[in-house]
Design a protein around this motif. Structure first.
Motif, short mmCIF file in Angstrom:
data_model
loop_
_atom_site.label_atom_id
_atom_site.label_comp_id
_atom_site.label_asym_id
_atom_site.label_seq_id
_atom_site.Cartn_x
_atom_site.Cartn_y
_atom_site.Cartn_z
N THR A 152 -3.95 -8.74 -1.72
CA THR A 152 -5.03 -7.74 -1.71
C THR A 152 -4.51 -6.37 -2.11
O THR A 152 -5.15 -5.65 -2.89
CB THR A 152 -5.69 -7.67 -0.32
N ALA A 153 -3.35 -6.00 -1.58
CA ALA A 153 -2.78 -4.69 -1.93
C ALA A 153 -2.38 -4.63 -3.40
O ALA A 153 -2.48 -3.57 -4.03
CB ALA A 153 -1.58 -4.40 -1.04
N ASN A 192 -5.57 -4.09 -5.34
CA ASN A 192 -5.99 -2.69 -5.18
C ASN A 192 -5.20 -1.78 -6.12
O ASN A 192 -5.77 -0.90 -6.77
CB ASN A 192 -5.79 -2.24 -3.74
N PHE A 225 -11.58 -0.50 -6.03
CA PHE A 225 -11.66 -1.79 -5.35
C PHE A 225 -12.29 -1.65 -3.96
O PHE A 225 -12.75 -2.62 -3.38
CB PHE A 225 -10.27 -2.42 -5.25
N PHE A 283 0.84 -1.21 0.00
CA PHE A 283 0.00 0.00 0.00
C PHE A 283 0.87 1.26 0.00
O PHE A 283 0.58 2.24 -0.68
CB PHE A 283 -0.92 0.02 1.22
N ASP A 311 2.28 1.81 -3.39
CA ASP A 311 1.19 2.34 -4.22
C ASP A 311 1.06 3.85 -4.02
O ASP A 311 1.03 4.63 -4.98
CB ASP A 311 -0.10 1.62 -3.82
N PRO A 319 -8.53 4.35 -1.62
CA PRO A 319 -8.12 3.10 -2.26
C PRO A 319 -8.43 3.03 -3.73
O PRO A 319 -7.69 2.40 -4.50
CB PRO A 319 -8.91 2.03 -1.48
N VAL A 372 -6.22 0.44 3.86
CA VAL A 372 -5.14 1.13 3.13
C VAL A 372 -4.52 2.26 3.96
O VAL A 372 -3.45 2.76 3.61
CB VAL A 372 -5.66 1.73 1.80
N ASP A 417 -9.74 6.07 4.67
CA ASP A 417 -9.80 4.62 4.87
C ASP A 417 -11.03 4.28 5.69
O ASP A 417 -11.02 4.40 6.92
CB ASP A 417 -8.53 4.13 5.57
N ALA A 472 -6.65 0.36 -9.20
CA ALA A 472 -6.44 1.80 -9.14
C ALA A 472 -5.48 2.29 -10.21
O ALA A 472 -5.23 3.49 -10.33
CB ALA A 472 -5.91 2.20 -7.75
N THR A 484 -11.02 -1.08 -1.02
CA THR A 484 -10.33 -1.86 0.00
C THR A 484 -10.28 -1.12 1.33
O THR A 484 -9.87 0.04 1.40
CB THR A 484 -8.89 -2.14 -0.44
#
Length: 578
Positions: free
Chosen positions: A80-81, A84, A441, A52, A55, A438, A446, A415, A88, A443
């Protein structure tokens, strides 16, 4: 020099200034090499947060973010990250450790088929198979991450290609031995391992020269931009919706702001585009977007598709002409075919459009007046909501007070669900690249990673994490990371002891709140336990004082949690999307 040192050299050549990680024996040479090269190594408490953070720093700098995680669970914790970032459209490179080349599939520690697992979460999976691969594979990873529709790239780095050759031979037991040993099987094994290492180290690391990869953006055709300008000239109710793709040139944000103002069309900003026009630009609108889209006769979508955010295209007047600009061919025509599709970089389209002679400076005065009237009406409604009393803190009032403390040097990380949905209408990002959420997605979790990336990319900024109490539970352990690395973030937790976005609709539809209740936990004590500062607000009368104390503590160098017990509201009733 070992393989880790060479990877560090390539990262530096690519402009990487920091790497996010959670340590592991498989990747130790990369971390040590980065430190020797002058790349900051920021170690987290969870691999997902490292990704994250990569990102977030990519979004803010334009240079692909880099995370390094160990083999097996380190890679799986990152998935998962990675998804995401893929959704994104964030460019990043994940370096994943793996089992030694000769031991794959033989029961080695943490050895799984990582590439098959990760393939659906990234743009591309690459692997280093010998020393000759290190430079070209890494350069390819950066090029793929940045090109076309940006996204994450996974690079598998076997442990025996990262450590020094002599150490690897010793670990294999392939060093010099007694060639006349009576055990023929042992001699054959030693011969095989030596031959394998010879092939792996067939290139001299010292002679390999990293060279930065260059990216060519997708430039729109001049004639199609001219056609877009002509369509604008004939519109009476034009509207623009700008998405995150317009911000893929972060260093050009000021030029983009000027271009959007010059085009002069009423605009709604989404995702990373939020903050592009500052807090109070007369062309920017934040409320009643659905009504505006239903009435517009021309809609320009730049870097955003007709997905759930625009009701799959149904939110837009069916008689309106649509200009859609997107790096993704798939997103360009998703759910509704535009009148004028441009498969191109939205940033370049807006720059070219702003330079076209004949583009009107603004839509009809009556159209702007209608939009501004609705905007003012909604602001009055929000103001009325902020005055409502309850047992605890009014979240609308809290967010308005927090917005007063957002300076030009602030970055907002969002978040959560219900609390963040409310914040998105009330809290105003002050400038380009000052809002991180995020993305599509949706999520949760984050917050800490994004704040870490933002604080690393913009040291000295006031970094605010706006947490729902549900989302906060994912990443509060990273206050240890904030304290150790001198990142004085301010986390404000809207604590209503509930997963409210789900609770509200679930109870209406099914008459049952199962799985949606939390407690009014003492989240602020987490910051105190890790060396930060913790504050509690339980009533409206304490908002100003505590927020000011929190800002002072953060500017004094301590990470902060402000735990705010809030009332539940109907601000976002009906927010569940199919």
């Amino acid at each position: 020099m070992n393989g880790g040192d060479l990877i560090a050299a390539v990262l530096k050549e690519e402009g990487v200034r920091r790497i996010f990680t959670l340590c592991g024996g498989h990747i130790s040479p990369i971390l040590v090499g980065c430190k020797k090269t002058g790349i900051d190594v920021i170690d987290t408490r969870d691999e997902a947060n490292a990704v994250f953070a990569a990102d977030a720093t990519a979004r803010m700098t334009g240079v692909p973010g880099v995370a390094a995680v160990t083999a097996g669970p380190g890679v799986t914790n990152s998935v998962t990250a990675l998804v995401n970032a893929l959704m994104a459209q964030s460019p990043l490179v994940l370096l994943g450790g793996s089992a030694a080349t000769v031991l794959k599939g033989r029961g080695s520690l943490q050895d799984i088929d990582q590439r098959s697992l990760v393939a659906g979460a990234v743009k591309r999976c690459l692997a280093i198979g010998k020393t000759c691969d290190i430079v070209p594979v890494l350069h390819s990873a950066f090029l793929i991450a940045k090109s076309g529709v940006p996204g994450p790239v996974f690079v598998e780095c076997p442990i025996d290609l990262l450590y020094g050759e002599e150490l690897v031979r010793a670990m294999y037991g392939a060093g010099a031995g007694d060639a006349a040993a009576p055990d023929l099987r042992a001699r054959l094994l030693r011969w095989y391992l030596n031959r394998h290492v010879d092939r792996m180290y067939s290139c001299d690391l010292e002679s390999m020269k990293p060279e930065k990869a260059s990216v060519r953006d997708i430039r729109p055709a001049q004639g199609r931009v001219k056609r877009a300008a002509d369509m604008i000239a004939g519109a009476r109710k034009p509207l623009m919706v700008l998405g995150s793709q317009v911000m893929l040139h972060p260093r050009e944000a000021e030029r983009l702001t000027t271009a959007v103002r010059k085009i002069g069309i009423p605009v709604y900003l989404t995702g990373m585009a939020r903050g592009l026009l500052g807090k109070d630009d007369p062309l920017q609108f934040r409320h009643r977007r659905k009504e505006a889209l239903r009435e517009a006769d021309l809609v320009i979508l730049a870097g955003i598709p007709f997905d759930f955010r625009l009701d799959y295209g149904r939110a837009v007047n069916p008689r309106a002409r649509v200009i859609s600009v997107n790096r993704s061919r798939q997103d360009l025509t998703m759910n509704r075919r535009p009148s004028l599709p441009l498969h191109a970089d939205p940033f370049m389209f807006l720059m070219m459009l702003s330079e076209m002679a004949g583009v009107r400076a603004a839509g009809p005065d009556e159209w702007l007046a209608i939009l501004r009237g609705r905007e003012s009406q909604r602001e009055l409604e929000i103001e009325a909501m902020a005055s409502e009393k309850g047992e605890y803190v009014n979240p609308v009032r809290l967010l308005k007070k927090l917005d007063e403390r957002i300076t030009d040097n602030s970055i907002i990380v969002a978040d959560g669900g219900d609390f963040i949905g409310t914040a998105s209408y009330i809290t105003r990002p002050p400038a380009p690249l000052t809002w991180l959420d995020p993305g599509v997605f949706g999520t949760l979790g984050v917050g800490a990673g994004f704040a870490m990336g933002a604080a690393a990319a913009r040291p000295g900024s006031d970094v605010w994490i706006l947490y729902g109490d549900g989302a906060a539970g994912y990443t509060l352990q990273e206050f240890d990371t904030f304290a150790r690395h001198g990142m004085p973030v301010i986390a404000v937790i809207g604590n209503d002891a509930c997963w409210s976005q789900i609770y509200r609709e679930q109870v209406v539809y099914f008459g049952d709140d199962v799985g949606t209740r939390l407690t009014y936990a003492d989240y602020h004590r987490v910051a105190e336990a890790y060396g930060g500062a913790g504050f509690v607000i339980t009533g409206d009368d304490r908002i100003d004082q505590v927020l000011d104390e929190a800002v002072a503590a953060a500017r004094g160098g301590r990470p902060v949690i402000v735990n705010v017990r809030i009332n539940r509201t109907e601000f976002r009733k009906g927010s569940i999307s199919m």
